[in-house]
Write a protein that holds these residues in place. Sequence first.
Motif, PDB file in Angstrom:
ATOM      1  N   ALA A 106       1.625   8.585  12.443  1.00 27.34           N
ATOM      2  CA  ALA A 106       2.327   7.259  12.109  1.00 27.34           C
ATOM      3  C   ALA A 106       1.355   6.718  11.077  1.00 27.34           C
ATOM      4  O   ALA A 106       1.803   6.021  10.106  1.00 27.34           O
ATOM      5  N   ILE A 107       0.149   6.679  11.221  1.00 31.22           N
ATOM      6  CA  ILE A 107      -0.652   6.078  10.529  1.00 31.22           C
ATOM      7  C   ILE A 107      -0.493   6.848   8.857  1.00 31.22           C
ATOM      8  O   ILE A 107      -0.647   6.117   7.917  1.00 31.22           O
ATOM      9  N   ASP A 108      -0.587   8.271   8.923  1.00 31.41           N
ATOM     10  CA  ASP A 108      -0.515   8.946   7.834  1.00 31.41           C
ATOM     11  C   ASP A 108       0.846   8.494   7.097  1.00 31.41           C
ATOM     12  O   ASP A 108       1.011   8.471   5.746  1.00 31.41           O
ATOM     13  N   MET A 109       1.822   8.090   7.821  1.00 31.17           N
ATOM     14  CA  MET A 109       3.388   8.088   7.123  1.00 31.17           C
ATOM     15  C   MET A 109       3.169   6.523   6.532  1.00 31.17           C
ATOM     16  O   MET A 109       3.540   6.229   5.457  1.00 31.17           O
ATOM     17  N   LEU A 110       2.468   5.602   7.370  1.00 30.95           N
ATOM     18  CA  LEU A 110       2.395   4.089   6.490  1.00 30.95           C
ATOM     19  C   LEU A 110       1.662   4.407   5.206  1.00 30.95           C
ATOM     20  O   LEU A 110       1.716   3.591   4.535  1.00 30.95           O
ATOM     21  N   ARG A 115       1.598   4.372  -0.681  1.00 30.48           N
ATOM     22  CA  ARG A 115       1.433   5.117  -2.046  1.00 30.48           C
ATOM     23  C   ARG A 115       2.893   5.079  -2.888  1.00 30.48           C
ATOM     24  O   ARG A 115       2.796   4.788  -3.912  1.00 30.48           O
ATOM     25  N   LEU A 116       3.837   5.371  -2.053  1.00 29.16           N
ATOM     26  CA  LEU A 116       5.296   5.628  -2.652  1.00 29.16           C
ATOM     27  C   LEU A 116       5.686   4.351  -3.393  1.00 29.16           C
ATOM     28  O   LEU A 116       6.374   4.158  -4.223  1.00 29.16           O
ATOM     29  N   GLU A 117       5.545   3.156  -2.544  1.00 27.07           N
ATOM     30  CA  GLU A 117       6.067   1.898  -2.907  1.00 27.07           C
ATOM     31  C   GLU A 117       5.128   0.820  -3.832  1.00 27.07           C
ATOM     32  O   GLU A 117       5.362  -0.148  -4.199  1.00 27.07           O
ATOM     33  N   PHE A 118       3.536   1.581  -3.828  1.00 27.63           N
ATOM     34  CA  PHE A 118       3.049   0.723  -4.961  1.00 27.63           C
ATOM     35  C   PHE A 118       2.739  -0.503  -4.469  1.00 27.63           C
ATOM     36  O   PHE A 118       2.671  -1.756  -5.283  1.00 27.63           O
ATOM     37  N   THR A 119       2.534  -0.760  -2.911  1.00 26.94           N
ATOM     38  CA  THR A 119       2.050  -1.951  -2.415  1.00 26.94           C
ATOM     39  C   THR A 119       0.627  -2.021  -2.155  1.00 26.94           C
ATOM     40  O   THR A 119      -0.121  -1.038  -2.458  1.00 26.94           O
ATOM     41  N   PRO A 120      -0.213  -3.270  -1.948  1.00 26.17           N
ATOM     42  CA  PRO A 120      -1.477  -3.339  -1.920  1.00 26.17           C
ATOM     43  C   PRO A 120      -2.061  -2.466  -0.817  1.00 26.17           C
ATOM     44  O   PRO A 120      -1.596  -2.611   0.369  1.00 26.17           O
ATOM     45  N   PRO A 121      -3.003  -2.025  -0.964  1.00 24.71           N
ATOM     46  CA  PRO A 121      -3.563  -0.847  -0.210  1.00 24.71           C
ATOM     47  C   PRO A 121      -4.492  -1.541   1.205  1.00 24.71           C
ATOM     48  O   PRO A 121      -4.814  -0.856   2.007  1.00 24.71           O
ATOM     49  N   ASP A 122      -4.957  -2.749   0.833  1.00 24.35           N
ATOM     50  CA  ASP A 122      -5.764  -3.287   1.902  1.00 24.35           C
ATOM     51  C   ASP A 122      -4.787  -4.242   2.654  1.00 24.35           C
ATOM     52  O   ASP A 122      -5.398  -5.220   3.534  1.00 24.35           O
ATOM     53  N   GLN A 123      -3.437  -3.942   2.819  1.00 27.91           N
ATOM     54  CA  GLN A 123      -2.654  -4.747   3.631  1.00 27.91           C
ATOM     55  C   GLN A 123      -2.835  -4.551   5.170  1.00 27.91           C
ATOM     56  O   GLN A 123      -3.283  -3.324   5.423  1.00 27.91           O
ATOM     57  N   ALA A 124      -2.621  -5.400   6.032  1.00 22.42           N
ATOM     58  CA  ALA A 124      -3.061  -5.151   7.435  1.00 22.42           C
ATOM     59  C   ALA A 124      -1.954  -4.171   8.186  1.00 22.42           C
ATOM     60  O   ALA A 124      -0.859  -4.169   7.893  1.00 22.42           O
ATOM     61  N   ARG A 300       3.084  -4.752   6.146  1.00 22.24           N
ATOM     62  CA  ARG A 300       4.015  -5.790   5.703  1.00 22.24           C
ATOM     63  C   ARG A 300       5.219  -5.283   4.990  1.00 22.24           C
ATOM     64  O   ARG A 300       6.310  -5.827   5.051  1.00 22.24           O
ATOM     65  N   THR A 301       5.047  -4.120   4.447  1.00 23.46           N
ATOM     66  CA  THR A 301       6.242  -3.543   3.493  1.00 23.46           C
ATOM     67  C   THR A 301       6.873  -2.192   4.209  1.00 23.46           C
ATOM     68  O   THR A 301       7.859  -1.968   3.396  1.00 23.46           O
TER      69      THR A 301
END
Length: 322
Positions: A106-110, A115-124, A300-301
Amino acid sequence: MAASTRNLVRVLAGCQRLSVTSPCVSRVSQNVVRQTYVRTYAAAAVKPKPKAKKGEEDKDKKEKKEKRVIDNTGRHKPIGFTAWEPVDDVYMLRFYPKPSHDAGTAIDMLKEFQRLEFTPPDQAVTLDLRLDLKLEKKRKVDPFVSTVQLPHPFRTEANKVVVFTENAEQAQLALENGASHAGGVELVQKILDDEIQADFYLTVPEVLPKLVPLKNKLRKKFPKSKRGTVGVNIPRMLNLFKSGHEYLVERENYIVTEVATLNMPKEQILANIQAIINDVCSHKPANYSPIINRMILCNRTSEALLVKYEDFLPKPKEEERP
């Protein structure tokens, strides 16, 4: 002669008009025998249902409210779905049960979603737990608030802690160990005026009765022995609450709390999850059913991922022995 003829024509015309417009009145003979209908069968008597007792009514209502538990063990396909797993790449989600993943997967999928959605990498990373707080009979574990020391803290700023003590040496010791403010009753008015704000409020037992005016102001942050915010070992309490992570039970039996950031290594995220679950399980005796019956990870995303929680539960003492 002409006048009498005209009068006769008028009389005849009036009689014709009356015969056309006036309703036809028919008389029914009083000697006609009227047919009466007599019922030749008896209606079945309907017995009123006996009223259920008050206890039985509550039991029936409770059974209706409870959802029927479906056991799909050993079935070739789950009840209400098409199959256990889809065979195609594109499928309707509602026709298949939601898959359950290992925590590491699950963590690998998140991380892949990020990476695919270009969202902030430091999100909780958010942990969502559903609890089973039932004990024997009608007893249950009360909703609780707890603070745990995470093995890998993810917050950059330390928590602000206020210490209440009337001992000058203890106040100095609290400030040396990282307290933002330390003092006695003189801090009460400053807190009421919002001059002092903090994440946690600690106190020694002697000062606790003098802090009653702060109950409505602090509410859940008011010092309590159950939460570990009342004690005499100030350095130990400060060490916990200055960098501790607080979570609480909401909506009767749910815990939703952040456990890490997505850019942390997977091993550190798993270690933080294990620390929180160990602390949650400590609030229910081990001889009852597990306190956790559902676990979800998300950020978050991303979508919510159902996770297998059994590996995180404390193992019985018999299994721990070699």
